[in-house]
Design an enzyme around this catalytic site. Sequence first.
Site, short mmCIF file in Angstrom:
data_model
loop_
_atom_site.label_atom_id
_atom_site.label_comp_id
_atom_site.label_asym_id
_atom_site.label_seq_id
_atom_site.Cartn_x
_atom_site.Cartn_y
_atom_site.Cartn_z
N CYS A 95 6.48 2.88 -5.57
CA CYS A 95 7.43 2.02 -6.28
C CYS A 95 7.64 0.73 -5.48
O CYS A 95 6.75 -0.09 -5.40
CB CYS A 95 8.74 2.76 -6.54
SG CYS A 95 9.79 1.93 -7.77
N HIS A 134 6.70 7.63 -9.24
CA HIS A 134 7.32 8.40 -8.17
C HIS A 134 6.72 9.82 -8.07
O HIS A 134 7.33 10.78 -8.52
CB HIS A 134 8.84 8.50 -8.40
CG HIS A 134 9.57 7.25 -8.04
ND1 HIS A 134 10.00 6.99 -6.75
CD2 HIS A 134 9.93 6.18 -8.79
CE1 HIS A 134 10.61 5.81 -6.73
NE2 HIS A 134 10.58 5.30 -7.95
N GLU A 186 6.65 11.77 -5.61
CA GLU A 186 7.47 12.67 -4.79
C GLU A 186 8.49 13.43 -5.63
O GLU A 186 9.03 14.45 -5.19
CB GLU A 186 8.16 11.89 -3.67
CG GLU A 186 9.43 11.15 -4.04
CD GLU A 186 9.22 9.87 -4.84
OE1 GLU A 186 10.23 9.25 -5.22
OE2 GLU A 186 8.05 9.49 -5.06
#
Length: 235
Positions: free
Chosen positions: A113, A213, A215
């Site tokens: 990001c 994202h 994660e």
Amino acid sequence: MRRPVIGINLSVWVSTEPPMRRYAINNGYADAVYAAGGEPLLLAPIADGSHLPDSLLNVCRGFVFSGGPDYPSVWYGQVPHLKTLPMDPARARFDNRLMEAALMTAHPVLGICGGEQLINIVCGGRLIQHLPQAERHAGPDCDTYHAVKICGGRLLRRIVGADDLKVNSRHHQAVDPKGLGHGLIVSARAEDGTIEAIEGNDEARFLLGVQWHPERLPGERSCAALFAALVEAAR
């Protein structure tokens, strides 16, 4: 097998009631690095953020640059947009120094990001400060999901093993296609043309930035594969 140390930059949160300054990060970044076989090391912007320990690049074998508020637009010659969410100055200063240092090495770098956007800025590029279709990329309270097509490069395609992905998205800025940084190529776009991934054109190193994202989606094979590839490159 010994785990390679992967440095992850921390955010700074300042509260007024009570007055307090905190270093913080979403746990997903560190958890994903650890699950991939790496040893996460959380890196804080001490004091005004100008301190970068000499030993850091010897200890860390790779880096994940996390997301957060917006980097200063003055870095790429623009006045701030009305929708700009200013980043803590100490974090911005530290992140910039850390990225510059990391790119001077052969250490693998994964930008997520805002981390992807920082790669582009440090390489001399610009950002779109507020997408005209920002609501397609950031919901009011949670991630937005949309399709992404891999359109160039070799690193991202090799890692995920597909040309089409569905990704989670929460951003209002993006890499400016007319202001792509030196030595970078666009490797994925959203259906509306927004740049969703960039990578270095040097095939000898791991330099990858993604706008989504991974994660936050530890169960997704393509997301876990990004961290696994980073850790493997760090070995």
